[in-house]
Motif scaffolding. Structure first.
Motif, PDB file in Angstrom:
ATOM      1  N   ASP A 170      -8.794 -10.193 -13.884  1.00 51.85           N
ATOM      2  CA  ASP A 170      -9.419 -11.500 -13.584  1.00 51.85           C
ATOM      3  C   ASP A 170      -9.931 -11.927 -12.407  1.00 51.85           C
ATOM      4  OD1 ASP A 170      -9.424 -14.730 -13.964  1.00 51.85           O
ATOM      5  OD2 ASP A 170      -8.245 -14.753 -12.321  1.00 51.85           O
ATOM      6  N   GLU A 171     -10.764 -12.237 -11.998  1.00 48.92           N
ATOM      7  CA  GLU A 171     -11.352 -12.649  -9.845  1.00 48.92           C
ATOM      8  C   GLU A 171     -10.504 -13.589  -9.231  1.00 48.92           C
ATOM      9  OE1 GLU A 171     -15.270 -13.324  -8.306  1.00 48.92           O
ATOM     10  OE2 GLU A 171     -15.290 -14.162 -10.190  1.00 48.92           O
ATOM     11  N   GLU A 172      -9.858 -14.456 -10.477  1.00 46.05           N
ATOM     12  CA  GLU A 172      -8.994 -15.800  -9.203  1.00 46.05           C
ATOM     13  C   GLU A 172      -7.829 -14.576  -8.781  1.00 46.05           C
ATOM     14  OE1 GLU A 172      -6.702 -19.915  -9.758  1.00 46.05           O
ATOM     15  OE2 GLU A 172      -7.782 -19.160 -11.022  1.00 46.05           O
ATOM     16  N   GLN A 173      -7.382 -13.918  -9.732  1.00 44.25           N
ATOM     17  CA  GLN A 173      -6.069 -12.908  -9.489  1.00 44.25           C
ATOM     18  C   GLN A 173      -6.140 -11.715  -8.264  1.00 44.25           C
ATOM     19  OE1 GLN A 173      -2.926 -13.849 -10.517  1.00 44.25           O
ATOM     20  NE2 GLN A 173      -3.819 -15.536 -10.829  1.00 44.25           N
ATOM     21  N   VAL A 174      -7.166 -11.125  -7.972  1.00 45.61           N
ATOM     22  CA  VAL A 174      -7.998 -10.312  -7.180  1.00 45.61           C
ATOM     23  C   VAL A 174      -8.360 -11.178  -6.411  1.00 45.61           C
ATOM     24  CG1 VAL A 174      -9.701  -9.047  -6.853  1.00 45.61           C
ATOM     25  CG2 VAL A 174      -9.310  -8.882  -8.844  1.00 45.61           C
ATOM     26  N   GLY A 175      -8.530 -12.355  -5.973  1.00 43.73           N
ATOM     27  CA  GLY A 175      -8.889 -13.195  -4.852  1.00 43.73           C
ATOM     28  C   GLY A 175      -7.324 -13.507  -4.607  1.00 43.73           C
ATOM     29  N   LEU A 176      -6.395 -13.845  -5.153  1.00 40.44           N
ATOM     30  CA  LEU A 176      -5.132 -14.001  -4.879  1.00 40.44           C
ATOM     31  C   LEU A 176      -4.129 -12.348  -3.692  1.00 40.44           C
ATOM     32  CD1 LEU A 176      -2.660 -15.815  -4.214  1.00 40.44           C
ATOM     33  CD2 LEU A 176      -1.994 -14.897  -6.651  1.00 40.44           C
ATOM     34  N   VAL A 177      -4.286 -11.883  -4.560  1.00 37.20           N
ATOM     35  CA  VAL A 177      -3.561 -10.453  -4.063  1.00 37.20           C
ATOM     36  C   VAL A 177      -4.189 -10.302  -2.763  1.00 37.20           C
ATOM     37  CG1 VAL A 177      -3.233  -8.203  -5.077  1.00 37.20           C
ATOM     38  CG2 VAL A 177      -2.933  -9.407  -6.463  1.00 37.20           C
ATOM     39  N   LYS A 178      -6.002 -10.900  -2.403  1.00 41.09           N
ATOM     40  CA  LYS A 178      -6.457 -10.499  -1.636  1.00 41.09           C
ATOM     41  C   LYS A 178      -5.665 -11.251  -0.452  1.00 41.09           C
ATOM     42  CE  LYS A 178     -10.829  -9.836  -1.585  1.00 41.09           C
ATOM     43  NZ  LYS A 178     -11.934  -9.923  -1.092  1.00 41.09           N
ATOM     44  N   THR A 179      -6.191 -12.362  -0.279  1.00 39.52           N
ATOM     45  CA  THR A 179      -4.955 -13.629   0.446  1.00 39.52           C
ATOM     46  C   THR A 179      -3.238 -12.815   0.853  1.00 39.52           C
ATOM     47  OG1 THR A 179      -6.673 -15.051  -1.070  1.00 39.52           O
ATOM     48  CG2 THR A 179      -3.967 -15.788   0.502  1.00 39.52           C
ATOM     49  N   GLN A 180      -2.857 -12.435  -0.315  1.00 38.51           N
ATOM     50  CA  GLN A 180      -1.350 -11.972   0.344  1.00 38.51           C
ATOM     51  C   GLN A 180      -1.809 -10.924   1.472  1.00 38.51           C
ATOM     52  OE1 GLN A 180      -0.482 -11.524  -4.113  1.00 38.51           O
ATOM     53  NE2 GLN A 180       0.246 -13.300  -4.023  1.00 38.51           N
ATOM     54  N   LEU A 181      -2.839 -10.009   0.712  1.00 41.76           N
ATOM     55  CA  LEU A 181      -2.663  -8.952   1.915  1.00 41.76           C
ATOM     56  C   LEU A 181      -2.799  -9.429   3.452  1.00 41.76           C
ATOM     57  CD1 LEU A 181      -4.041  -5.935  -0.174  1.00 41.76           C
ATOM     58  CD2 LEU A 181      -1.892  -5.733   0.659  1.00 41.76           C
ATOM     59  N   ARG A 182      -3.824  -9.965   3.115  1.00 35.83           N
ATOM     60  CA  ARG A 182      -4.307 -11.216   4.733  1.00 35.83           C
ATOM     61  C   ARG A 182      -2.954 -11.106   5.366  1.00 35.83           C
ATOM     62  NH1 ARG A 182      -8.529 -13.098   1.328  1.00 35.83           N
ATOM     63  NH2 ARG A 182     -10.461 -12.676   1.423  1.00 35.83           N
ATOM     64  N   THR A 183      -2.130 -12.072   4.354  1.00 35.19           N
ATOM     65  CA  THR A 183      -1.319 -12.370   4.690  1.00 35.19           C
ATOM     66  C   THR A 183      -0.219 -11.362   5.696  1.00 35.19           C
ATOM     67  OG1 THR A 183      -0.212 -14.571   3.016  1.00 35.19           O
ATOM     68  CG2 THR A 183       1.645 -14.097   4.333  1.00 35.19           C
ATOM     69  N   ALA A 184      -0.056  -9.929   4.633  1.00 33.40           N
ATOM     70  CA  ALA A 184       0.875  -9.218   5.636  1.00 33.40           C
ATOM     71  C   ALA A 184       0.656  -8.829   6.600  1.00 33.40           C
ATOM     72  CB  ALA A 184       0.874  -8.684   4.446  1.00 33.40           C
ATOM     73  N   ILE A 185      -1.282  -8.840   6.705  1.00 31.16           N
ATOM     74  CA  ILE A 185      -1.805  -8.318   8.326  1.00 31.16           C
ATOM     75  C   ILE A 185      -1.492  -9.545   9.283  1.00 31.16           C
ATOM     76  CG2 ILE A 185      -4.194  -7.926   9.333  1.00 31.16           C
ATOM     77  CD1 ILE A 185      -5.295  -7.401   6.412  1.00 31.16           C
ATOM     78  N   ALA A 186      -1.667 -11.097   8.383  1.00 34.30           N
ATOM     79  CA  ALA A 186      -1.142 -11.817  10.148  1.00 34.30           C
ATOM     80  C   ALA A 186       0.263 -11.397  10.720  1.00 34.30           C
ATOM     81  CB  ALA A 186      -0.998 -12.858   9.927  1.00 34.30           C
ATOM     82  N   SER A 187       1.044 -11.335   9.614  1.00 34.98           N
ATOM     83  CA  SER A 187       2.645 -10.789  10.177  1.00 34.98           C
ATOM     84  C   SER A 187       2.937  -9.421  10.502  1.00 34.98           C
ATOM     85  CB  SER A 187       3.629 -11.173   8.723  1.00 34.98           C
ATOM     86  OG  SER A 187       3.327 -10.721   8.180  1.00 34.98           O
ATOM     87  N   ARG A 188       1.433  -8.328  10.778  1.00 41.13           N
ATOM     88  CA  ARG A 188       2.242  -7.310  10.636  1.00 41.13           C
ATOM     89  C   ARG A 188       2.545  -6.734  12.113  1.00 41.13           C
ATOM     90  NH1 ARG A 188      -4.160  -4.713  10.526  1.00 41.13           N
ATOM     91  NH2 ARG A 188      -4.394  -4.523  12.325  1.00 41.13           N
ATOM     92  N   ASN A 189       2.211  -7.711  13.483  1.00 44.94           N
ATOM     93  CA  ASN A 189       2.903  -7.643  14.669  1.00 44.94           C
ATOM     94  C   ASN A 189       4.344  -8.398  14.337  1.00 44.94           C
ATOM     95  OD1 ASN A 189       0.969  -5.452  14.721  1.00 44.94           O
ATOM     96  ND2 ASN A 189      -0.352  -6.976  15.942  1.00 44.94           N
ATOM     97  N   ASP A 190       4.930  -8.713  13.964  1.00 41.96           N
ATOM     98  CA  ASP A 190       6.054  -9.285  14.037  1.00 41.96           C
ATOM     99  C   ASP A 190       7.181  -8.385  14.322  1.00 41.96           C
ATOM    100  OD1 ASP A 190       4.620 -11.504  14.025  1.00 41.96           O
ATOM    101  OD2 ASP A 190       5.161 -12.230  11.853  1.00 41.96           O
ATOM    102  N   ASP A 191       7.502  -7.380  13.562  1.00 40.57           N
ATOM    103  CA  ASP A 191       9.079  -6.464  13.465  1.00 40.57           C
ATOM    104  C   ASP A 191       8.003  -5.737  14.737  1.00 40.57           C
ATOM    105  OD1 ASP A 191      11.363  -5.963  12.671  1.00 40.57           O
ATOM    106  OD2 ASP A 191      10.232  -4.175  12.006  1.00 40.57           O
ATOM    107  N   ALA A 192       9.709  -5.152  15.421  1.00 36.50           N
ATOM    108  CA  ALA A 192       8.826  -4.522  16.980  1.00 36.50           C
ATOM    109  C   ALA A 192       8.880  -3.202  16.286  1.00 36.50           C
ATOM    110  CB  ALA A 192       9.991  -4.644  17.963  1.00 36.50           C
ATOM    111  N   GLN A 193      10.134  -2.799  15.168  1.00 37.74           N
ATOM    112  CA  GLN A 193      10.434  -1.481  15.102  1.00 37.74           C
ATOM    113  C   GLN A 193       9.427  -1.087  13.909  1.00 37.74           C
ATOM    114  OE1 GLN A 193      14.056  -0.875  13.271  1.00 37.74           O
ATOM    115  NE2 GLN A 193      15.107  -2.318  14.938  1.00 37.74           N
TER     116      GLN A 193
END
Length: 715
Positions: A170-193
């Motif tokens: 489903d195209e909407e769900q594919v877009g949602l998965v990409k949004t979730q991965l974008r959120t992960a990118i935005a927070s990838r520098n939060d944890d030092a280890q």
């Protein structure tokens, strides 16, 4: 500028402290007439040899389409679990579409399947208390289904099969998965280890290696629905899949059911070999500045040479235990117990099924002992090469592995899943049992031999993450450090290059139109008082009063009266502080501090005062109006200014990165008024993603503000 900080205001820290108590058996506790005392020395206790672990009966079935299935009956509970391993993963992503395997795997589950919509799949599984999951790893994708045995064949297995064979994407769900991965990118520098581990992986393998590259906003943006469907069609086939089913069923009946269920799954191309893994050899010292931490993360690593089937692997397992396996290990005893430098210290020479692993060691220590801790870890690693383990070290190391061996066989499903992995990589089904025998035969001489052959501290890369100002010694005591930039690319396409000469001239004309470049250059500090009508977010509909004090070149104190109370944001030398309602303060996470810094450049007094620091390019005019693209040190993304016929900026456009990734932000300037010889906008409208986010009305500017001595303190 003032109210753009509002999107960070709700940030708060939640700190939980878990305590633990230790109590012994009742019989060992002190009794009213005094404690019980054993009449023997526990050090003299002898234990029988470990018994061999018997594998459960496992049935192996091969289907005509190439699907291989392992079955094991386990009637202990009325449950069934199916697990499929598909020979594909992120290493098969095209470089410019990193993240494709992850998007495909997640959308296989969330995008509907077999004619069912996403909601219909979710409801069907929920009604029977079942789960179906799909996730991608480096070189394999795993699909799991589990639920009650009386509904598994009728209700769960058909969905599991459709998710593998006929996902709807489903195209909407594919877009949602990409949004979730974008959120992960935005927070990838939060944890030092996590940062240190990611960067060390790239140092050892190369940042472009399929085994180490990052998913970025740009690579996600390049993935569309056709790419997802093509990836599934190329790699997800029965002859690229092995499956294990365990639980409450009759094996013959389950084999027949699976054969019928997957009969229509057409054989595809043979599973491709994963790309070759290459290493970046050679020593080096690397530094990641992170000023919001009070402890340093230190990693020491170098390329490995071993696979899990190497003849030397059992001796390396024992070496790992002696070096960093537990409380009795050399690293723990030296770095933590003797020197008191860290709570955690580790060292392990890793191996993989189909490629060499890497050697990783390191510690987490307070900033003030950074260099000492790094030197101590290196010395302990060297000691493994020069000093063979004592009889006690060898005995403890082997016992640590062997006494935990039984936990590899807790359940039949665990055993089956391990056999499934061995099938996937071509290992014998009794690999673990033979490994146990080989570990028992390891000698002290074996351990020193493999340490001398495989541990190479002189060729290791040393990575330090922390706040350099607090280090016990300069990092140059360890070598010549190379600084690593961990900033997250916005993914925005800047477009064609512009004319730098014309750009500088246009920017100068804008400064003159606003009152003169010399006047702006003379600014050392200013303060603005404003009110903002908020149109987006949890404070939509509110009007916020705020005061912002700026001291050039980059110190800010912004105080806002919100519906939740007063919020203060401070930026000083790249670091930030949030003071929340009630007076609770916390360091601003690096993305927040970076956002504050970026927002400063959208404030015209600040932008023009930093004129000499800016790079400018003239772009093609828009509707007859000049456009200038501006860059500056520390600015995450360029700003494009559109200048009116009178030379004053009409609007500024840039890319801002939020929790869901990059979005286009535009600030429109209007209601210019003269203040102290400068023409400044008293009304700004900021839009995010094409929609108005907030409208700010400036009430007053003060170019000679009183700056308290502690205005920019971060404590």
């Amino acid at each position: 500028m003032t109210t753009s900080f509002l999107r960070w205001a709700p940030l708060a820290l939640a700190v939980s402290v878990a305590g633990c108590a230790s109590t012994g058996p009742v019989a060992d506790r002190p009794m009213p007439d005094g404690p019980r005392v054993a009449d023997y020395d526990v050090r003299d206790l002898e234990y029988p040899a470990l018994r061999d672990v018997a594998l459960p009966d496992i049935e192996r079935v091969e289907f005509a389409n190439g699907l291989t299935v392992f079955l094991v009956e386990d009637r202990a509970l009325p449950l069934i679990e199916a697990r499929a391993l598909v020979a594909t993963g992120s290493v098969f992503d095209p470089a410019d579409e990193a993240g494709l395997a992850a998007v495909t795997a997640s959308a296989m589950r969330t995008g509907g399947a077999g004619g069912r919509t996403p909601d219909e799949v979710n409801l069907a599984l929920e009604n029977v208390g079942a789960t179906v999951e799909v996730f991608a790893g480096d070189d394999q994708t795993t699909a799991i289904a589990s639920g009650l045995s009386d509904v598994f064949v009728s209700d769960i297995l058909p969905i599991f099969a459709d998710v593998l064979m006929a996902p709807a994407f489903d195209e909407e769900q594919v877009g949602l998965v990409k949004t979730q991965l974008r959120t992960a990118i935005a927070s990838r520098n939060d944890d030092a280890q996590s940062i240190a581990q990611r960067e060390m992986q790239q140092l050892l393998l190369g940042e472009d290696s399929p085994y180490a590259r990052d998913v970025e906003y740009a690579t996600l943006d390049a993935i569309d629905l056709d790419d997802v469907r093509a990836f599934h069609g190329r790699y997800v086939h029965p002859n690229a899949t092995v499956m294990a089913v365990s639980g409450d069923f009759d094996a013959d009946e389950m084999a027949a059911t699976l054969r019928s269920t997957f009969a229509g799954w057409a054989r595809g191309a043979d599973a491709p070999a994963p790309p070759a893994q290459t290493f970046q050899s050679g020593p080096g010292l690397y530094f990641i500045p992170k000023d919001d931490v009070n402890q340093s993360t230190i990693l020491i690593g170098h390329p490995g040479e071993l696979r899990l089937d190497s003849p030397d692997y059992p001796a390396v397992l024992v070496m790992n235990e002696v070096l960093g396996g537990g409380f009795a290990s050399r690293l723990f005893q030296t770095v933590r117990t003797d020197l008191g430098l860290a709570y955690a210290v580790f060292g392990r020479y890793a191996a993989d099924y189909d490629r060499p692993g890497i050697f990783f060691s390191g510690t987490f220590t307070k900033s003030e002992s950074t260099v000492q801790a790094a030197q101590a870890v290196r010395e302990v690693i060297e000691s493994m090469r020069t000093t063979a383990p004592t009889d006690q070290e060898l005995s403890l190391a082997k016992a640590s592995y062997l006494n935990s061996f039984v936990f590899n066989f807790d359940t039949k499903s665990e055993v089956l899943n391990r056999v499934l992995t061995y099938e996937r990589y071509g290992y014998p089904t009794d690999y673990l049992q033979t490994l146990k025998d080989r570990v028992e035969a390891v000698t002290a001489a074996d351990v020193q031999r493999v340490a001398q052959r495989y541990l190479k501290p002189d060729e290791a890369k040393v990575l330090v993450l922390g706040r350099a100002a607090d280090f016990d010694q300069p990092l140059t005591a360890l070598g010549t450090p190379v600084t690593i930039d961990i900033s997250i690319p916005s993914g925005a396409d800047d477009g064609p290059a512009g004319d730098p000469v014309a750009g500088r001239a246009a920017l100068r004309r804008a400064a003159e139109a606003l009152g003169g470049a010399d006047r702006f250059a003379a600014l050392t500090a200013y303060q603005s008082t404003s009110s903002t009508d908020v149109a987006q977010g949890q404070m939509a509909g509110a009007t916020i009063a705020g005061t912002t004090l700026v001291e050039l070149p980059g110190r800010v104190r912004s105080t806002q009266q919100t519906p939740f109370g007063e919020i203060t944001v401070v930026l000083n030398d790249g670091r930030g502080l949030l003071v929340l309602p009630g007076g609770q303060s916390q360091p601003a996470p690096p993305p927040v501090a970076a956002s504050i810094r970026d927002q400063l450049f959208l404030d015209l007094p600040y932008l023009m005062a930093r004129l000499d620091d800016l790079e400018a390019e003239a772009l093609a005019p828009e509707d007859g109006l000049d456009r200038v693209r501006v860059r500056a040190p520390g600015l995450s993304a360029p700003i494009t200014l559109v200048l009116g016929a009178d030379g004053r900026p009409v609007r500024a456009t840039t890319t801002q990165v939020g929790a869901e990734g990059p979005t286009e932000a535009t600030v429109a300037f209007s209601d210019y008024r003269s203040v102290g010889g400068l023409m400044l906008p008293f009304r700004t409208v900021q839009s995010q993603g094409g929609e108005v986010a907030q409208t700010t009305t400036v009430e007053a500017y003060d170019f000679s503000p009183t700056v308290a001595a502690d205005a920019f303190d971060l404590e």
